[in-house]
Design a protein around this motif. Structure first.
Motif, PDB file in Angstrom:
ATOM      1  N   TYR A 257       0.864  -1.178   0.000  1.00 26.16           N
ATOM      2  CA  TYR A 257       0.000   0.000   0.000  1.00 26.16           C
ATOM      3  C   TYR A 257       0.905   1.233   0.000  1.00 26.16           C
ATOM      4  O   TYR A 257       1.597   1.517   0.988  1.00 26.16           O
ATOM      5  N   VAL A 258       0.911   1.947  -1.123  1.00 34.91           N
ATOM      6  CA  VAL A 258       1.876   3.034  -1.320  1.00 34.91           C
ATOM      7  C   VAL A 258       1.176   4.384  -1.221  1.00 34.91           C
ATOM      8  O   VAL A 258       0.066   4.561  -1.752  1.00 34.91           O
ATOM      9  N   ARG A 259       1.848   5.335  -0.557  1.00 36.42           N
ATOM     10  CA  ARG A 259       1.429   6.731  -0.609  1.00 36.42           C
ATOM     11  C   ARG A 259       2.667   7.565  -0.947  1.00 36.42           C
ATOM     12  O   ARG A 259       3.656   7.543  -0.221  1.00 36.42           O
ATOM     13  N   ASP A 260       2.580   8.273  -2.089  1.00 34.59           N
ATOM     14  CA  ASP A 260       3.643   9.166  -2.530  1.00 34.59           C
ATOM     15  C   ASP A 260       3.231  10.600  -2.233  1.00 34.59           C
ATOM     16  O   ASP A 260       2.084  10.997  -2.489  1.00 34.59           O
ATOM     17  N   TYR A 261       4.188  11.387  -1.727  1.00 39.02           N
ATOM     18  CA  TYR A 261       3.930  12.785  -1.358  1.00 39.02           C
ATOM     19  C   TYR A 261       4.814  13.703  -2.191  1.00 39.02           C
ATOM     20  O   TYR A 261       6.045  13.543  -2.213  1.00 39.02           O
ATOM     21  N   PHE A 262       4.174  14.645  -2.897  1.00 34.02           N
ATOM     22  CA  PHE A 262       4.882  15.625  -3.714  1.00 34.02           C
ATOM     23  C   PHE A 262       4.401  17.029  -3.333  1.00 34.02           C
ATOM     24  O   PHE A 262       3.391  17.193  -2.646  1.00 34.02           O
ATOM     25  N   ILE A 263       5.118  18.025  -3.834  1.00 32.41           N
ATOM     26  CA  ILE A 263       4.741  19.417  -3.586  1.00 32.41           C
ATOM     27  C   ILE A 263       4.736  20.158  -4.912  1.00 32.41           C
ATOM     28  O   ILE A 263       5.629  19.964  -5.757  1.00 32.41           O
ATOM     29  N   GLY A 264       3.714  20.971  -5.154  1.00 32.76           N
ATOM     30  CA  GLY A 264       3.606  21.709  -6.401  1.00 32.76           C
ATOM     31  C   GLY A 264       4.398  23.005  -6.387  1.00 32.76           C
ATOM     32  O   GLY A 264       4.735  23.552  -5.325  1.00 32.76           O
ATOM     33  N   ASP A 265       4.685  23.542  -7.598  1.00 30.36           N
ATOM     34  CA  ASP A 265       5.405  24.819  -7.715  1.00 30.36           C
ATOM     35  C   ASP A 265       4.789  25.722  -8.779  1.00 30.36           C
ATOM     36  O   ASP A 265       5.413  26.681  -9.219  1.00 30.36           O
ATOM     37  N   ASN A 266       3.548  25.389  -9.197  1.00 34.16           N
ATOM     38  CA  ASN A 266       2.807  26.165 -10.191  1.00 34.16           C
ATOM     39  C   ASN A 266       3.376  26.020 -11.604  1.00 34.16           C
ATOM     40  O   ASN A 266       2.897  26.674 -12.532  1.00 34.16           O
ATOM     41  N   THR A 267       4.375  25.162 -11.777  1.00 34.27           N
ATOM     42  CA  THR A 267       5.000  24.965 -13.088  1.00 34.27           C
ATOM     43  C   THR A 267       5.077  23.482 -13.461  1.00 34.27           C
ATOM     44  O   THR A 267       4.724  23.086 -14.572  1.00 34.27           O
ATOM     45  N   THR A 268       5.551  22.676 -12.530  1.00 38.56           N
ATOM     46  CA  THR A 268       5.761  21.253 -12.806  1.00 38.56           C
ATOM     47  C   THR A 268       4.431  20.542 -13.008  1.00 38.56           C
ATOM     48  O   THR A 268       3.510  20.664 -12.196  1.00 38.56           O
ATOM     49  N   LEU A 269       4.358  19.783 -14.112  1.00 36.32           N
ATOM     50  CA  LEU A 269       3.141  19.038 -14.414  1.00 36.32           C
ATOM     51  C   LEU A 269       3.311  17.536 -14.196  1.00 36.32           C
ATOM     52  O   LEU A 269       2.318  16.822 -14.022  1.00 36.32           O
ATOM     53  N   GLY A 270       4.538  17.036 -14.233  1.00 33.72           N
ATOM     54  CA  GLY A 270       4.773  15.597 -14.135  1.00 33.72           C
ATOM     55  C   GLY A 270       5.474  15.216 -12.843  1.00 33.72           C
ATOM     56  O   GLY A 270       6.412  15.899 -12.401  1.00 33.72           O
ATOM     57  N   PHE A 271       5.035  14.130 -12.236  1.00 33.56           N
ATOM     58  CA  PHE A 271       5.623  13.628 -10.991  1.00 33.56           C
ATOM     59  C   PHE A 271       5.761  12.119 -11.122  1.00 33.56           C
ATOM     60  O   PHE A 271       4.768  11.417 -11.384  1.00 33.56           O
ATOM     61  N   TYR A 272       6.984  11.624 -10.982  1.00 36.37           N
ATOM     62  CA  TYR A 272       7.226  10.197 -11.148  1.00 36.37           C
ATOM     63  C   TYR A 272       6.899   9.456  -9.857  1.00 36.37           C
ATOM     64  O   TYR A 272       7.381   9.801  -8.783  1.00 36.37           O
ATOM     65  N   LEU A 273       6.050   8.437  -9.991  1.00 38.75           N
ATOM     66  CA  LEU A 273       5.656   7.646  -8.837  1.00 38.75           C
ATOM     67  C   LEU A 273       6.812   6.762  -8.388  1.00 38.75           C
ATOM     68  O   LEU A 273       7.651   6.350  -9.197  1.00 38.75           O
ATOM     69  N   SER A 274       6.809   6.436  -7.107  1.00 41.65           N
ATOM     70  CA  SER A 274       7.932   5.666  -6.562  1.00 41.65           C
ATOM     71  C   SER A 274       7.870   4.196  -6.962  1.00 41.65           C
ATOM     72  O   SER A 274       8.890   3.510  -6.969  1.00 41.65           O
ATOM     73  N   ARG A 275       6.686   3.709  -7.261  1.00 42.16           N
ATOM     74  CA  ARG A 275       6.514   2.308  -7.652  1.00 42.16           C
ATOM     75  C   ARG A 275       5.621   2.246  -8.895  1.00 42.16           C
ATOM     76  O   ARG A 275       4.930   3.203  -9.225  1.00 42.16           O
ATOM     77  N   SER A 276       5.643   1.114  -9.549  1.00 37.76           N
ATOM     78  CA  SER A 276       4.763   0.905 -10.699  1.00 37.76           C
ATOM     79  C   SER A 276       3.399   0.477 -10.174  1.00 37.76           C
ATOM     80  O   SER A 276       3.283  -0.565  -9.519  1.00 37.76           O
ATOM     81  N   PRO A 277       2.338   1.261 -10.444  1.00 37.25           N
ATOM     82  CA  PRO A 277       1.026   0.897  -9.902  1.00 37.25           C
ATOM     83  C   PRO A 277       0.497  -0.391 -10.502  1.00 37.25           C
ATOM     84  O   PRO A 277       0.738  -0.718 -11.657  1.00 37.25           O
ATOM     85  N   TYR A 278      -0.257  -1.108  -9.693  1.00 32.58           N
ATOM     86  CA  TYR A 278      -0.931  -2.314 -10.157  1.00 32.58           C
ATOM     87  C   TYR A 278      -2.006  -1.917 -11.165  1.00 32.58           C
ATOM     88  O   TYR A 278      -2.770  -0.987 -10.943  1.00 32.58           O
TER      89      TYR A 278
END
Length: 776
Positions: free
Chosen positions: A232-253
């Motif tokens: 059970y994965v939870r990834d935490y990111f923070i936005g900057d009003n510019t970045t659109l892509g965020f790479y997940l830490s694992r490959s989702p099922y």
């Protein structure tokens, strides 16, 4: 002069009815039958003729081989025109022989392709077989002998597979046998009828019995299954009003969307394989590419149930209201289609000349309402995110755990996030296509039913046009974000024109569309399941000990890839291994019995029959299942046949499993259990564990549950080494629900399981992973 008693009747389907071809049978090549379990029975024979009275049978002719007492040894159809062969000359002309080959009544079923359907959900094997049979040839076969047997949670019906292929798989799933004979289809557990082979009985033929004990012992079985959701994965990111892509830490099922069905309402009426209709007043119709509803009462529902598992997106359709309406659209019901049973749906009520749309949750209105406007179109979408991808474990049978009482079949509890959204489009304002959808409801149901009924429309006074309906299995990736000073909200995955804000690419990247970039310091939380190959190993220690003699350790290992029934999870692999061990630790027996019909121990013998062998002189006392029965007619006049019966028990040849080839890299990453299910050996996973605070030096964690008495929560840097004896990757053990962990870099992740005070300690079966990717 002798008279024929056993008869061969052939109906060439030319209006002349069945004709007696017995006088034309070649006495040296009388009919011979090959009967195999869960395969079509085949009949071969030769006809001989030199006169004009003979009519050569045609391809597809109906064939019946019938004994004097009326019992039909064979019914079926010629698979081709007879093979013709010259054997000589006579006074009346050329003498010919005709080789005929016929298959039983399943030949007719196999010549008509099954209808393409949405996968069967939450049915029994018997119900599935009856439905496929009636799709292929409605009303042609009597299906009253089809028993229900095991449940099949998900079963794909393909028009590219024959009726027989479907029947064979369903039979394997239930340790059952089917037979299409004399216009009747039977489907029942093996061993419902049977006989004894007792060497003390009169008429027993000692020379006709051959027995063998092959070495098939297995007491240490590893089963490889499908790819399953694990961590059970939870990834935490923070936005900057510019970045659109965020790479997940694992490959989702299961991150690739799969369309279960898509209805465009192109036909003149509703497709009965997809929809059922309750419409006593004739208020529903299909025209102009739309489902038209003009009042009520009316219910349009899905024939198949929904398994509430993983990620689901239901686009109920582009709806245009033609008058003020009352009813529910897109209802998901835990029971009959009524508002009181509605777990989630869109409730519509009159609002002047327009309508109000409000979320209906667990039978009650929830949240605010949206008022419709004349001429606008409304796309109503339900998105479900369930933290379990399979809600019922598969069922596995054996000779000790027969159909209806197999191993597994238990329901898996799950929580479900429900997001109901409305995309309001003004046809006169194209810009509204790119506007985000309005979320009417966004909440979690702590207990979700495993299966539910789906009704597209259910109401007493609905006046609507619905342009399309689509059900998709989507990536079970839940995306939520929070702007500083506000509350968390769901960010809708999906296409931009459907009101979506983001999507997960096949490369495992969360990507936001340009109109919806995460704002500066907007927190983003992505929840999903990682995946791995399902695998389980089970040992029977009693058998191992009993065979531990001298240098022989007594272990007989077997590694097999489960094909039918499928094994979606490690728990399913475990149940499959336990079912196989039921028989694999017993003595394997195979045998053959040759006997003339006069001394046959029953009126007839069919594959799937039970046989009890009692032959003390051969140290044999066991039960088995007939796998094949060859019948060769010896004399028509004496109504006599020679039978060769082949049988085996499940220890020699499993009846309820099929395997495929697969090899995984060594060593196999699998724990094992002994002599029984392992579920009591594990604690619940930490499905609600989350990060509560992130600063430069530390991360706050809430496990979402109180610690077990005398136990706590073990935190590691990687998923492995669980237990008190391994400290290589250990971060710490904590006895409180909330605690603080050190943050040592921009990207930091921790893996958690709970444990108790047992000896040895019990741990969660799956881990929870918290991954933080925040700049300092």
């Amino acid at each position: 002069m002798w008279c024929e008693i056993m008869k061969l009747l052939i109906d060439n389907l030319d209006g002349g009815g069945p004709q007696d071809y017995s006088p034309f049978l070649d006495s040296d090549n009388l009919p011979a039958l090959k009967r195999k379990v869960n395969r079509a029975t085949e009949m071969r024979a030769w006809l001989a003729s030199a006169g004009p009275a003979f009519q050569m049978p045609t391809s597809g002719a109906r064939v019946v081989l019938q004994r004097d007492d009326g019992h039909k040894l064979f019914t079926g159809y010629l698979t081709a025109a007879p093979q013709q062969e010259v054997v000589g000359q006579s006074q009346s002309g050329t003498a010919w022989r005709y080789a005929i080959v016929a298959l039983d009544d399943s030949w007719l079923l196999d010549h008509n392709a099954p209808r393409a359907r949405t996968p069967f959900t939450h049915r029994t094997a018997g119900d599935a077989l009856r439905t496929i049979t009636n799709d292929v040839l409605p009303g042609v076969l009597d299906v009253s002998g089809v028993q229900e047997l095991n449940p099949v949670n998900q079963y794909d019906v393909s028009s590219q597979r024959s009726w027989s292929e479907h029947a064979q798989e369903l039979a394997t799933r239930s340790r059952a046998c089917y037979r299409a004979h004399d216009g009747t289809l039977t489907f029942q557990p093996v061993g419902q009828q049977g006989f004894q082979l007792n060497e003390g009985d009169a008429g027993f033929s000692p020379k006709g019995l051959t027995l063998a004990q092959p070495d098939r012992l297995a007491n240490d079985i590893t089963i490889i299954g499908e790819v399953e959701p694990i961590t059970y994965v939870r990834d935490y990111f923070i936005g900057d009003n510019t970045t659109l892509g965020f790479y997940l830490s694992r490959s989702p099922y299961a991150r690739t969307p799969v369309t279960v069905f898509e209805e465009e309402y192109a036909g003149p009426s509703l497709d009965p394989t997809l929809w059922y209709l309750t419409d006593p007043g004739g208020r529903a119709s299909v025209s102009g590419g739309c489902l038209q509803l003009a009042g009520g009462p009316v219910t349009v529902g899905s024939v198949e149930a929904l398994e509430l598992a993983g990620g689901l997106r239901i686009q109920h359709g582009q709806v245009r209201f033609t008058a003020a309406s009352s009813g529910t659209i897109g209802g998901i019901y835990a029971g009959a289609a009524s508002d009181a049973n509605c777990a989630a749906g869109f409730h519509v009520s009159p609002n002047g000349g327009n309508c109000s749309i409000q979320a209906l949750i667990n039978g009650a209105g929830a949240g605010g309402a949206l008022t419709t406007q004349a001429g606008h179109q409304y796309s109503l979408v339900t998105q479900l995110f369930v933290n379990e991808a399979h809600r019922v474990h598969e069922t596995y049978t054996s000779s000790k755990n027969v159909a209806g009482n197999g191993r597994g079949g238990d329901t898996v509890a799950a929580a479900m996030r429900v997001v109901l959204s409305v995309h309001d489009v003004d046809p006169n304002s194209p810009g509204t296509l790119a506007l985000p959808a309005t979320i009417l409801y966004d909440g979690v149901l702590g207990t979700a039913p495993a299966f539910a009924l789906y009704a597209l429309a259910n109401g007493n006074d609905l006046h609507v046009q619905i342009a399309y309906t689509r059900l998709q299995r989507i990536a079970d990736v839940e995306v939520r974000s929070m702007i500083p000073g506000q509350s968390f909200r769901s960010r809708l995955p999906g296409a931009l024109y459907d009101g979506g804000e983001c999507y997960v690419s096949s490369a495992g990247e969360l990507h936001f569309y340009p109109p919806y970039p995460p704002q500066a310091n907007e927190q983003i939380v992505v929840s999903y399941r990682a995946s791995a190959r399902a695998i389980a190993r089970v040992q029977n220690t009693d058998s191992i000990v009993s065979h531990n003699v001298g240098a022989d350790q007594g272990r007989r290992s077997r590694v097999q890839r489960m094909s039918v029934p499928p094994a979606p999870t490690s728990v399913d692999c475990e149940n499959a291994a336990l079912a196989l061990l039921d028989d694999a630790v017993e003595k394997a027996w195979v045998g053959e019995y040759a006997v003339v019909s006069d001394n046959l121990p029953s009126s007839d013998v069919w594959p799937g029959d039970f046989v009890q062998v009692a032959a003390p002189s051969r140290q044999a006392n066991f039960s088995a299942i007939v796998r094949e029965a060859d019948v060769r007619v010896m004399s028509l006049a004496q109504d006599r046949s020679a039978y060769t019966i082949r049988f085996a028990n499940d220890a020699a040849e499993p009846m309820a499993a099929e395997f495929a080839k697969m090899k995984l890299p060594d060593p196999l990453p699998v724990a094992f259990t002994t002599n029984g299910p392992s579920s009591p050996l594990y604690l619940a996973p930490l499905t609600s564990a989350q990060v509560t605070s992130i600063i430069a030096t530390q991360i706050g964690v809430d496990t979402g549950t109180t610690p077990p008495a005398g136990g706590g929560f073990e935190v590691r840097r990687s998923d492995g080494g669980w237990g008190a004896t391994s400290d290589g990757n250990l971060v710490g053990r904590y006895a409180t629900q909330t605690f603080v962990l050190p943050r040592l870099s921009r990207v930091q992740e921790y893996v958690l399981r709970q444990y108790d005070n047992s000896s040895p300690a019990k741990y969660s079966r799956q881990s929870a992973l918290l991954h933080v990717d925040y700049p300092y």
